[in-house]
Design a protein around this motif. Structure first.
Motif, mmCIF file in Angstrom:
data_model
loop_
_atom_site.group_PDB
_atom_site.id
_atom_site.type_symbol
_atom_site.label_atom_id
_atom_site.label_comp_id
_atom_site.label_asym_id
_atom_site.label_seq_id
_atom_site.Cartn_x
_atom_site.Cartn_y
_atom_site.Cartn_z
ATOM 1 N N ALA A 62 31.563 -83.840 -5.724
ATOM 2 C CA ALA A 62 31.607 -84.274 -4.321
ATOM 3 C C ALA A 62 31.315 -85.769 -4.210
ATOM 4 C CB ALA A 62 30.608 -83.462 -3.499
ATOM 5 N N CYS A 63 30.361 -86.248 -5.009
ATOM 6 C CA CYS A 63 30.066 -87.688 -5.011
ATOM 7 C C CYS A 63 31.262 -88.474 -5.512
ATOM 8 C CB CYS A 63 28.865 -87.985 -5.906
ATOM 9 S SG CYS A 63 27.312 -87.462 -5.195
ATOM 10 N N GLU A 64 31.847 -88.003 -6.616
ATOM 11 C CA GLU A 64 32.953 -88.753 -7.224
ATOM 12 C C GLU A 64 34.173 -88.785 -6.316
ATOM 13 O OE1 GLU A 64 33.286 -86.579 -10.850
ATOM 14 O OE2 GLU A 64 31.779 -87.793 -11.890
ATOM 15 N N LYS A 65 34.395 -87.678 -5.587
ATOM 16 C CA LYS A 65 35.622 -87.587 -4.810
ATOM 17 C C LYS A 65 35.470 -88.080 -3.381
ATOM 18 C CE LYS A 65 37.890 -84.129 -7.559
ATOM 19 N NZ LYS A 65 38.058 -82.695 -7.726
ATOM 20 N N LEU A 66 34.263 -88.030 -2.825
ATOM 21 C CA LEU A 66 34.129 -88.367 -1.400
ATOM 22 C C LEU A 66 32.960 -89.292 -1.078
ATOM 23 C CD1 LEU A 66 35.382 -87.502 1.449
ATOM 24 C CD2 LEU A 66 33.291 -86.147 1.659
ATOM 25 N N LEU A 67 31.794 -88.994 -1.596
ATOM 26 C CA LEU A 67 30.599 -89.651 -1.040
ATOM 27 C C LEU A 67 30.344 -91.045 -1.582
ATOM 28 C CD1 LEU A 67 28.258 -86.546 -1.092
ATOM 29 C CD2 LEU A 67 29.324 -87.557 0.897
ATOM 30 N N ALA A 68 30.714 -91.294 -2.822
ATOM 31 C CA ALA A 68 30.430 -92.595 -3.418
ATOM 32 C C ALA A 68 31.731 -93.311 -3.754
ATOM 33 C CB ALA A 68 29.589 -92.426 -4.676
ATOM 34 N N ASN A 69 31.670 -94.628 -3.707
ATOM 35 C CA ASN A 69 32.784 -95.462 -4.158
ATOM 36 C C ASN A 69 32.458 -95.914 -5.580
ATOM 37 O OD1 ASN A 69 34.374 -97.611 -4.831
ATOM 38 N ND2 ASN A 69 34.220 -98.629 -2.857
ATOM 39 N N PRO A 70 33.150 -95.359 -6.578
ATOM 40 C CA PRO A 70 32.727 -95.621 -7.960
ATOM 41 C C PRO A 70 32.853 -97.086 -8.377
ATOM 42 C CG PRO A 70 34.812 -94.428 -7.898
ATOM 43 C CD PRO A 70 34.299 -94.463 -6.491
ATOM 44 N N VAL A 71 33.641 -97.858 -7.658
ATOM 45 C CA VAL A 71 33.780 -99.278 -7.997
ATOM 46 C C VAL A 71 32.512 -100.047 -7.616
ATOM 47 C CG1 VAL A 71 35.126 -101.376 -7.573
ATOM 48 C CG2 VAL A 71 36.280 -99.165 -7.700
ATOM 49 N N MET A 72 31.904 -99.664 -6.497
ATOM 50 C CA MET A 72 30.793 -100.446 -5.961
ATOM 51 C C MET A 72 29.453 -99.724 -6.003
ATOM 52 S SD MET A 72 32.676 -101.886 -2.557
ATOM 53 C CE MET A 72 31.211 -102.706 -1.953
ATOM 54 N N GLU A 73 29.454 -98.411 -6.196
ATOM 55 C CA GLU A 73 28.214 -97.646 -6.000
ATOM 56 C C GLU A 73 27.879 -96.774 -7.201
ATOM 57 O OE1 GLU A 73 28.250 -97.007 -1.152
ATOM 58 O OE2 GLU A 73 29.504 -95.706 -2.370
ATOM 59 N N ASN A 74 26.599 -96.592 -7.399
ATOM 60 C CA ASN A 74 26.087 -95.592 -8.331
ATOM 61 C C ASN A 74 25.556 -94.415 -7.524
ATOM 62 O OD1 ASN A 74 26.454 -97.181 -10.667
ATOM 63 N ND2 ASN A 74 24.547 -98.266 -10.267
ATOM 64 N N PHE A 75 25.490 -93.240 -8.168
ATOM 65 C CA PHE A 75 24.819 -92.128 -7.491
ATOM 66 C C PHE A 75 23.959 -91.353 -8.473
ATOM 67 C CE2 PHE A 75 27.430 -88.755 -9.197
ATOM 68 C CZ PHE A 75 28.657 -89.348 -9.405
ATOM 69 N N HIS A 76 22.972 -90.678 -7.908
ATOM 70 C CA HIS A 76 22.025 -89.893 -8.689
ATOM 71 C C HIS A 76 21.895 -88.534 -8.003
ATOM 72 C CE1 HIS A 76 18.422 -89.045 -11.069
ATOM 73 N NE2 HIS A 76 17.902 -88.576 -9.959
ATOM 74 N N VAL A 77 22.005 -87.461 -8.786
ATOM 75 C CA VAL A 77 21.988 -86.099 -8.238
ATOM 76 C C VAL A 77 20.815 -85.327 -8.820
ATOM 77 C CG1 VAL A 77 23.271 -83.922 -8.081
ATOM 78 C CG2 VAL A 77 24.513 -86.093 -8.009
ATOM 79 N N GLY B 19 26.952 -85.871 8.605
ATOM 80 C CA GLY B 19 26.832 -84.814 7.609
ATOM 81 C C GLY B 19 27.862 -83.712 7.838
ATOM 82 N N LYS B 20 28.065 -83.367 9.105
ATOM 83 C CA LYS B 20 29.045 -82.331 9.446
ATOM 84 C C LYS B 20 30.454 -82.775 9.025
ATOM 85 C CE LYS B 20 29.699 -78.317 11.264
ATOM 86 N NZ LYS B 20 29.096 -77.173 10.570
ATOM 87 N N ALA B 21 30.767 -84.042 9.275
ATOM 88 C CA ALA B 21 32.084 -84.563 8.887
ATOM 89 C C ALA B 21 32.250 -84.532 7.370
ATOM 90 C CB ALA B 21 32.255 -85.984 9.414
ATOM 91 N N ALA B 22 31.190 -84.890 6.632
ATOM 92 C CA ALA B 22 31.254 -84.866 5.168
ATOM 93 C C ALA B 22 31.456 -83.433 4.681
ATOM 94 C CB ALA B 22 29.977 -85.467 4.579
ATOM 95 N N GLN B 23 30.718 -82.489 5.270
ATOM 96 C CA GLN B 23 30.837 -81.082 4.852
ATOM 97 C C GLN B 23 32.249 -80.565 5.118
ATOM 98 O OE1 GLN B 23 30.211 -77.980 7.281
ATOM 99 N NE2 GLN B 23 31.177 -76.935 5.560
ATOM 100 N N ALA B 27 35.007 -79.326 2.382
ATOM 101 C CA ALA B 27 35.649 -78.010 2.444
ATOM 102 C C ALA B 27 37.164 -78.163 2.310
ATOM 103 C CB ALA B 27 35.277 -77.316 3.754
ATOM 104 N N THR B 28 37.721 -79.180 2.977
ATOM 105 C CA THR B 28 39.156 -79.456 2.885
ATOM 106 C C THR B 28 39.572 -79.789 1.455
ATOM 107 O OG1 THR B 28 39.047 -80.331 5.127
ATOM 108 C CG2 THR B 28 41.006 -80.880 3.863
ATOM 109 N N LEU B 29 38.667 -80.449 0.720
ATOM 110 C CA LEU B 29 38.956 -80.808 -0.673
ATOM 111 C C LEU B 29 38.720 -79.642 -1.642
ATOM 112 C CD1 LEU B 29 37.316 -84.356 -0.769
ATOM 113 C CD2 LEU B 29 39.754 -83.851 -0.948
ATOM 114 N N GLY B 30 38.288 -78.485 -1.126
ATOM 115 C CA GLY B 30 38.106 -77.322 -1.984
ATOM 116 C C GLY B 30 36.662 -76.994 -2.320
ATOM 117 N N PHE B 31 35.729 -77.756 -1.774
ATOM 118 C CA PHE B 31 34.306 -77.481 -2.051
ATOM 119 C C PHE B 31 33.740 -76.504 -1.020
ATOM 120 C CE2 PHE B 31 35.085 -81.698 -3.856
ATOM 121 C CZ PHE B 31 34.502 -81.585 -5.100
ATOM 122 N N GLU B 32 34.277 -75.277 -1.017
ATOM 123 C CA GLU B 32 33.821 -74.301 -0.026
ATOM 124 C C GLU B 32 32.369 -73.879 -0.238
ATOM 125 O OE1 GLU B 32 36.784 -73.809 -1.530
ATOM 126 O OE2 GLU B 32 38.271 -73.840 0.083
ATOM 127 N N ALA B 33 31.857 -74.051 -1.458
ATOM 128 C CA ALA B 33 30.482 -73.618 -1.740
ATOM 129 C C ALA B 33 29.444 -74.527 -1.091
ATOM 130 C CB ALA B 33 30.256 -73.569 -3.250
#
Lengths: 86, 86
Positions: A62-77, B19-23, B27-33
């Motif tokens: 989810a971070c790689e595909k939506l939440l983070a911009n891999p060019v500019m951002e790091n993320f920690h899960v 957060g709702k928009a991200a969720q 879901a649209t990207l296939g992360f239904e879990a």
């Protein structure tokens, strides 16, 4: 149910105008001791998966595909087992 | 030099459209879990103070006066001693 706690931060080499603005505003308010501020995102995610491994994989994707911009951002899960989505 | 690591999160009773928009997007990207997402701020702050107590007081006051909206948001502050502002 698993809960992922995610921080998304700008890479150290990337300028952070929001952090700079916050630091400047704090200096104006008298907080001269606060020398540097960096602002990122904090994301909490509740995930219906069978295992911590599966939840970790979902949160990372989810971070790689939506939440983070891999060019500019790091993320920690971090993933923990929780009782419900409260 | 001390470093404060701060999370600013919406109070649980406050709706989180980001957060709702991200969720929904996930879901649209296939992360239904991924059942629920909440988005907050993550702030790192480097503070020139003599003690961890003084740095903690400065970081907390910065949250109360600038970084967090006390009506809608909670914040959590952790202070650690660090070698420099790297």
């Amino acid at each position: 149910m698993y809960k992922a706690v995610i921080t998304v931060t700008l890479r150290p080499s990337i300028l952070d105008p929001q952090g700079k603005a916050a630091q400047h505003a704090l200096a104006t308010l008298g907080f001269e001791a606060i020398a540097r501020v960096r602002v990122g995102k904090f994301v909490e995610m509740w995930i219906n998966e069978e295992s911590a491994d599966a939840a970790y994989i979902a949160a990372t994707a989810a971070c790689e595909k939506l939440l983070a911009n891999p060019v500019m951002e790091n993320f920690h899960v971090e993933v923990a087992k929780v009782s419900d989505a409260g």
